[in-house]
Design a protein around this motif. Structure first.
Motif, mmCIF file in Angstrom:
data_model
loop_
_atom_site.group_PDB
_atom_site.id
_atom_site.type_symbol
_atom_site.label_atom_id
_atom_site.label_comp_id
_atom_site.label_asym_id
_atom_site.label_seq_id
_atom_site.Cartn_x
_atom_site.Cartn_y
_atom_site.Cartn_z
ATOM 1 N N HIS A 133 -6.154 -23.563 -1.990
ATOM 2 C CA HIS A 133 -6.023 -22.195 -2.501
ATOM 3 C C HIS A 133 -5.723 -21.175 -1.393
ATOM 4 N N HIS A 134 -4.912 -21.581 -0.425
ATOM 5 C CA HIS A 134 -4.482 -20.632 0.607
ATOM 6 C C HIS A 134 -3.519 -19.593 0.036
ATOM 7 N N TRP A 138 -7.702 -26.733 -7.481
ATOM 8 C CA TRP A 138 -6.537 -25.856 -7.593
ATOM 9 C C TRP A 138 -5.261 -26.659 -7.592
ATOM 10 N N GLU A 139 -4.231 -26.097 -8.212
ATOM 11 C CA GLU A 139 -2.962 -26.833 -8.264
ATOM 12 C C GLU A 139 -1.785 -25.868 -8.403
ATOM 13 N N PRO A 140 -0.788 -25.980 -7.526
ATOM 14 C CA PRO A 140 0.387 -25.123 -7.704
ATOM 15 C C PRO A 140 1.252 -25.607 -8.869
ATOM 16 N N ARG A 141 1.766 -24.669 -9.637
ATOM 17 C CA ARG A 141 2.659 -24.996 -10.756
ATOM 18 C C ARG A 141 3.993 -24.321 -10.493
ATOM 19 N N LYS A 175 -8.042 -10.737 11.233
ATOM 20 C CA LYS A 175 -8.938 -11.527 10.377
ATOM 21 C C LYS A 175 -8.526 -11.474 8.905
ATOM 22 N N CYS A 176 -7.584 -10.619 8.589
ATOM 23 C CA CYS A 176 -7.211 -10.397 7.185
ATOM 24 C C CYS A 176 -6.549 -11.645 6.592
ATOM 25 N N THR A 177 -6.916 -11.984 5.374
ATOM 26 C CA THR A 177 -6.320 -13.130 4.692
ATOM 27 C C THR A 177 -5.301 -12.699 3.635
ATOM 28 N N GLY A 178 -5.073 -11.401 3.524
ATOM 29 C CA GLY A 178 -4.040 -10.906 2.605
ATOM 30 C C GLY A 178 -4.419 -10.946 1.148
ATOM 31 N N CYS A 179 -5.712 -10.966 0.847
ATOM 32 C CA CYS A 179 -6.121 -11.095 -0.562
ATOM 33 C C CYS A 179 -5.884 -9.818 -1.374
#
Ligand code: SF4
Ligand code: SF4
Ligand code: SF4
Length: 203
Positions: free
Chosen positions: A48-49, A71-74, A171-175
């Motif tokens: 889930h990156h 999790w799974e990419p579609r 440190k930001c993960t861009g969420c």
């Protein structure tokens, strides 16, 4: 005087139009040689990156969904332009396509993400909603006081002198949680993507 229905019908059923319509021929749809295949699941575990979603240039082409096992990419093929960037961007190799991986290995390039956080100080009223909601801040200081104040300088975002300050953008993960929680639209997070040279023999 307006045309009668018969005149309209004659206008739209002209023989030369009908002939052109029935005889119309277009080239068969063949994928051009530069198109890569649609990405497929490789069987590796998605953590889930969301790098795949962040790098995808085609709106709605990929989403990462929760399944009973994780999790799974579609891939939504109607939107996917088969650029292969998602395959290259995934740090876990969850997506694959033979030609794409081959090209990464040959070119020895990879993709690197970073995030830029801008605070519009004219709009910021220092409420601290952004700092309190930021998941990275929560890891650093789980007890962060309401209002975004804290004694540590290890925080990603902190409110001081009545304004939000970015202390550790790296440190930001861009969420974008901070963006969603700012009542004034004062904070924005931009994704920066760059190609980097991959050390070693590729992936
Ligand atoms: S191949 Fe390109 S367009 Fe298709 S899902 Fe991946 S990044 Fe998006
Ligand atoms: S995007 Fe997420 S990790 Fe980055 S500052 Fe905002 S809330 Fe924190
Ligand atoms: S950027 Fe928005 S959420 Fe953060 S302190 Fe300023 S006004 Fe509040």
């Amino acid at each position: 005087m307006p045309l009668s229905i018969v005149a309209y019908a004659r206008e739209f059923c002209r023989l030369e139009w009908v002939k052109k319509f029935l005889a119309a021929k277009t080239a068969p749809l063949v994928a051009p040689p530069y198109f890569r295949n649609f990405p497929v699941l490789s069987g590796k575990t998605c953590t889930h990156h969301l790098h795949c979603m962040m790098v995808c240039p085609a709106p709605g082409a990929i989403e990462v969904v929760r399944t009973p096992t994780g999790w799974e990419p579609r891939i939504h093929e109607g939107h996917c332009i088969r650029c292969g960037l998602c395959v290259e961007a995934c740090p876990n190799g969850v997506l694959s396509s033979g030609r794409i991986l081959e090209s990464v290995a040959l070119a020895r390039t990879g993709l690197s993400f970073s995030f830029r956080i801008d605070v519009d100080l004219a709009r910021c009223m220092g409420c601290g909603n952004c700092a309190v909601s930021c998941p990275v801040n929560k890891l650093v200081d789980a007890q962060m006081a309401h209002g975004g104040h804290a004694s540590t300088e290890d925080l990603l975002l902190k409110v001081s002198d009545g304004k939000c300050r970015v202390l550790h953008a790296e440190k930001c993960t861009g969420c974008k949680t901070c963006e969603d929680n700012c009542p004034n639209g004062a904070i924005s997070v931009a994704r920066l993507l760059s190609a980097v040279h991959v050390q070693g023999e590729g992936q």
